[in-house]
Enzyme design. Sequence first.
Site: not given
Length: 257
Positions: A130-131
């Site tokens: 998750d960025v």
Amino acid sequence: MLRSRIIPCLLVSDGGLVKTQRFGEPKYVGDPINAVKIFNEKEADELVVLDIDATSQGRQPDFTMISQLAVECRMPLCYGGGITTREQAKRIVGLGVEKISLSAAAIANPALVTEIADEVGSQSVVVVLDVKKPVFGKEFDVYTHNGSKKVRGGLNSLIAEFERRGAGELVINSIDRDGMMKGYDLNLAEHVRATTRLPVTILGGAGSLEDIGALIDRCGLIGAAAGSLFVFKGNYRAVLINYPNPIQKDEIVLRGK
């Protein structure tokens, strides 16, 4: 012939199907089993189901729900949420799930990726990152626990680590784009596609079939995952499970050849 995949991603919270925006404001949208039945009829390429509460609540996977999903699902199924041991992964695969998704547990203990790959095969191990775009700097930050905990080390180093550890696939999920339905972050997708040899799936931002086509145009052979696009319809975001028909799908996935 290898083809790009168009993948519905279902988020589960307290046993119900929900949808979020930027990892917050979960909205209940129905029963996950019913959604699986509809995606069966629409012949989806693959299905991802993520229990978004398991890790943050410190509990193990809901094996009863997973079994129900696997029995119903007629397409390849990837499940993630609360998996912290090779024994859990083996049990889930034994229930009929094709792929195991890891995120926080893999980042906390990268050796777990190798352990599970040795147990069930690398092709069944998916790492989800998750960025989020940083306030300063160019490299994307990585977060766990529903976007609440920032991870040390940048995206590139984590990709290299998990490729070395034996992951079979990467899912890159944009927190900034989650649920916004304004298009994928194509620069992020192109960067990741050029960084790794692993199969890559991009999640976060798709609001139309044209967005999926643009992703495939830019990156070629890739997985295009979406949540809101396949559970909402229209400007008022009415709940309606949908998926491109075979002709639409062929027109989209063949664009990146």
